[in-house]
Enzyme design. Structure first.
Site, short mmCIF file in Angstrom:
data_model
loop_
_atom_site.label_atom_id
_atom_site.label_comp_id
_atom_site.label_asym_id
_atom_site.label_seq_id
_atom_site.Cartn_x
_atom_site.Cartn_y
_atom_site.Cartn_z
N ARG A 125 -2.62 -26.04 -2.15
CA ARG A 125 -3.46 -25.72 -0.98
C ARG A 125 -2.68 -25.21 0.22
NH1 ARG A 125 -6.01 -30.43 -2.68
NH2 ARG A 125 -7.86 -29.95 -3.91
N LYS A 147 -1.80 -10.89 6.15
CA LYS A 147 -2.59 -10.58 4.95
C LYS A 147 -1.72 -10.78 3.72
CE LYS A 147 -5.67 -6.94 6.64
NZ LYS A 147 -5.97 -5.51 6.47
N GLU A 189 4.28 5.19 8.57
CA GLU A 189 3.53 4.14 9.27
C GLU A 189 3.99 4.01 10.73
OE1 GLU A 189 0.92 2.48 8.08
OE2 GLU A 189 1.14 2.48 5.90
N LYS A 231 2.12 -3.25 16.18
CA LYS A 231 1.28 -3.91 15.17
C LYS A 231 0.89 -5.32 15.66
CE LYS A 231 -0.10 -5.05 10.70
NZ LYS A 231 0.01 -5.08 9.27
N GLU A 241 -9.65 -8.38 11.53
CA GLU A 241 -10.09 -7.00 11.32
C GLU A 241 -11.58 -6.76 11.54
OE1 GLU A 241 -8.96 -5.28 7.51
OE2 GLU A 241 -8.21 -3.58 8.63
N ARG A 245 -8.35 -3.87 15.29
CA ARG A 245 -7.37 -3.77 14.20
C ARG A 245 -7.64 -2.57 13.31
NH1 ARG A 245 -4.87 -8.92 10.93
NH2 ARG A 245 -3.58 -7.79 9.47
N ASN A 249 -6.07 1.75 10.59
CA ASN A 249 -6.52 2.50 9.41
C ASN A 249 -6.49 4.00 9.59
OD1 ASN A 249 -7.05 0.16 7.99
ND2 ASN A 249 -9.17 0.04 8.69
N HIS A 252 -5.91 6.36 6.76
CA HIS A 252 -5.96 5.57 5.53
C HIS A 252 -7.22 5.77 4.69
CE1 HIS A 252 -2.35 3.74 6.98
NE2 HIS A 252 -2.30 2.87 6.00
N HIS A 256 -5.84 6.58 1.30
CA HIS A 256 -6.03 5.74 0.10
C HIS A 256 -6.64 6.54 -1.04
CE1 HIS A 256 -5.95 1.67 2.41
NE2 HIS A 256 -4.79 1.93 1.86
N HIS A 268 2.64 5.33 -0.89
CA HIS A 268 1.60 5.08 0.11
C HIS A 268 1.85 5.89 1.39
CE1 HIS A 268 -1.34 2.91 2.47
NE2 HIS A 268 -0.40 2.64 3.37
N1 LIG Z 1 -0.11 -7.30 3.85
C1 LIG Z 1 -0.28 -6.19 4.52
O1 LIG Z 1 -0.76 -6.19 5.66
C2 LIG Z 1 0.18 -4.89 3.92
C3 LIG Z 1 0.27 -3.76 4.70
C4 LIG Z 1 0.75 -2.59 4.13
C5 LIG Z 1 1.10 -2.57 2.78
N2 LIG Z 1 0.99 -3.69 2.04
C6 LIG Z 1 1.38 -3.70 0.62
O2 LIG Z 1 2.76 -3.41 0.53
C7 LIG Z 1 3.02 -2.90 -0.78
C8 LIG Z 1 4.01 -1.76 -0.67
O3 LIG Z 1 5.19 -2.23 -0.11
P1 LIG Z 1 6.57 -1.44 -0.28
O4 LIG Z 1 6.35 -0.01 -0.01
O5 LIG Z 1 7.58 -2.17 0.49
O6 LIG Z 1 6.80 -1.52 -1.87
P2 LIG Z 1 7.70 -2.47 -2.80
O7 LIG Z 1 7.65 -3.87 -2.37
O8 LIG Z 1 7.28 -2.18 -4.20
O9 LIG Z 1 9.17 -1.89 -2.56
C9 LIG Z 1 9.45 -0.55 -2.94
C10 LIG Z 1 10.66 -0.48 -3.86
O10 LIG Z 1 11.84 -0.65 -3.08
C11 LIG Z 1 12.68 -1.64 -3.68
N3 LIG Z 1 13.40 -2.26 -2.56
C12 LIG Z 1 12.90 -3.08 -1.63
N4 LIG Z 1 13.81 -3.34 -0.69
C13 LIG Z 1 14.94 -2.70 -1.05
C14 LIG Z 1 16.21 -2.57 -0.46
N5 LIG Z 1 16.53 -3.13 0.71
N6 LIG Z 1 17.15 -1.83 -1.11
C15 LIG Z 1 16.83 -1.22 -2.30
N7 LIG Z 1 15.62 -1.27 -2.87
C16 LIG Z 1 14.69 -2.01 -2.25
C17 LIG Z 1 11.74 -2.53 -4.41
O11 LIG Z 1 12.40 -3.20 -5.45
C18 LIG Z 1 10.71 -1.54 -4.94
O12 LIG Z 1 11.19 -0.94 -6.11
C19 LIG Z 1 1.68 -2.52 -1.36
O13 LIG Z 1 1.34 -3.45 -2.36
C20 LIG Z 1 0.72 -2.65 -0.20
O14 LIG Z 1 -0.57 -3.03 -0.60
C21 LIG Z 1 0.53 -4.85 2.58
ZN LIG Z 2 -0.60 1.86 5.34
#
Ligand SMILES: NC(=O)c1ccc[n+]([C@@H]2O[C@H](COP(=O)([O-])OP(=O)(O)OC[C@H]3O[C@@H](n4cnc5c(N)ncnc54)[C@H](O)[C@@H]3O)[C@@H](O)[C@H]2O)c1
Ligand SMILES: [Zn+2]
Length: 371
Positions: A125, A147, A189, A231, A241, A245, A249, A252, A256, A268
């Protein structure tokens, strides 16, 4: 000598947490963890790639807390942001006897952040979580705001929970090993943050593209800190949201759609760069967005090396379809969070999102007259 580090405070309701930004920040965990996320045991959740590059360093720092530390990894990639990985990680925690007196460190990009956060939100929990982002996107976007969640075959992020972290440590040194394409995508971003909230920041990024892409310390630290402030400010006003907030978007709705139509061949950040250009064009046609904004966005994205137009093989109607399956629809019309000009999101009479007729969207997508 240590570089200057910046603290950005994120206010959420009665509580809040700090985001520590700067080179070498991970070293501070020895002091910060016992204070801000006291626990008898720390569980680090990371993808295998981040774990193999930076895991040993982090574990070395955590060893100094004199607490038991577990490193749990999963394969790198969005496909693994799933219920299967969530249940596998949770099962590994129960079988190694992790109890309520533990805290989770989500170490990696947005995937590890969302997944690690969701494991923390649900395990017994709820355990405290500390976010230690390692991609630019995770530092300026996913680690802030609370999130967490996983994807399902029906769509991204459909199962999840809000869990605010106790602390976020954005150690900008880690970005040096990040693939260039990931750095560029994260920068999209940051440019969005400038576009919705701070024209001077937008101009500074535009003038500093080379320094940022070269990962120059001062430039990257300033970038991450200002984006986190923006942010944090937006999220602080609207944790769940329902209003402002939504300005995050911008780009987006179309972004998306483009991302999913590309079957995730586009990152992305690449998809939302296209989305911002097209949504700015839509805004200009609607009379919401100042003329010339589309050009300014396209110019900075092309200097960063981000795409600004739809690929020839993406069908316009497909994009329209895909925008409808997104979560942002009201009264049958798809909603768009637009900007009035660089540095100012459009409040759209307090809803921060404007429902737009399909025909107008199609017209804005009409960039290749030949089709
Ligand atoms: N929670 C939220 O508010 C929010 C907001 C935006 C995006 N997201 C989510 O974030 C995700 C995308 O995140 P991302 O773009 O970071 O992708 P990711 O976590 O897959 O990382 C991208 C790649 O980079 C590699 N990597 C990470 N750090 C590294 C480093 N320092 N050196 C070398 N390689 C490294 C990872 O292994 C991976 O292969 C999506 O799932 C998206 O939905 C969430
Ligand atoms: Zn985004």
């Amino acid at each position: 000598m240590l570089d200057e580090r910046v603290t950005v405070h994120v206010q959420t309701g009665r509580n809040g947490y700090d985001v520590r930004v700067g080179a070498g920040g991970i070293d501070e965990l020895t002091v910060l963890l016992p204070r801000l996320a006291p626990a008898h045991r720390y569980v680090v959740i990371a993808d295998d790639r981040v774990a193999s590059i930076h895991g040993e360093y982090l574990l070395g720092v955590l060893a100094r807390t004199n607490r038991k530390v577990d490193l749990l990894t999963f394969p790198s990639g969005e496909t693994y942001k799933s219920r299967e990985t969530w249940s596998d990680l949770s099962d590994r925690m129960t079988s190694s006897g992790v109890g309520r007196d533990a805290a989770v460190l989500a170490f990696g990009g947005g995937v590890a952040g969302d997944l690690g956060g969701f494991v923390a939100a649900t395990y017994m929990r709820g355990l405290p979580v500390v976010q230690v982002p390692t991609t630019l996107l995770a530092m300026i976007d996913s680690s802030v705001g609370g999130k967490t969640g996983v994807d399902t075959p029906a769509g991204k992020n459909l199962i999840g929970a809000f869990l605010q972290p106790r602390l976020v440590v954005a150690d900008t040194n880690l970005l040096r090993t990040l693939p260039a394409a990931e750095l560029r995508a994260g920068l999209a971003e940051a440019i969005k943050h400038g576009a919705i909230a701070d024209a001077a920041y937008f101009d500074w990024i535009s003038d500093s593209v080379e320094a940022i892409l070269a990962c120059e310390r001062a430039a990257v630290a300033r970038l991450v800190a200002r984006s986190v402030e923006i942010k944090a400010d937006v999220v602080g006003k609207d944790e769940t949201e329902s209003g402002p907030r939504k300005m995050l978007n911008f780009g987006h709705t179309i972004g998306h759609a483009v991302e999913s139509l590309s079957e995730f061949r586009l990152l992305h950040g690449e998809a939302i760069a296209i989305g911002m250009v097209l949504e700015a064009r839509l805004g200009e046609r609607l009379g919401v967005t100042e003329p010339g904004t589309t050009e300014r966005l396209a110019e900075v994205f092309s200097r960063v090396g981000l795409p600004t137009e739809l690929a020839e093989d993406l069908p316009h109607h497909g994009i329209l379809e895909a925008t409808r399956s997104d979560k942002k629809a009201r009264q049958g019309k798809v909603e768009y969070s637009l900007i009035e000009r660089i540095g100012r999101a459009s409040p759209a009479s307090g809803t921060w999102a404007l429902p737009v007729e399909d025909a107008l969207v199609l017209a804005a997508l009409e960039v290749h007259p030949a089709r």
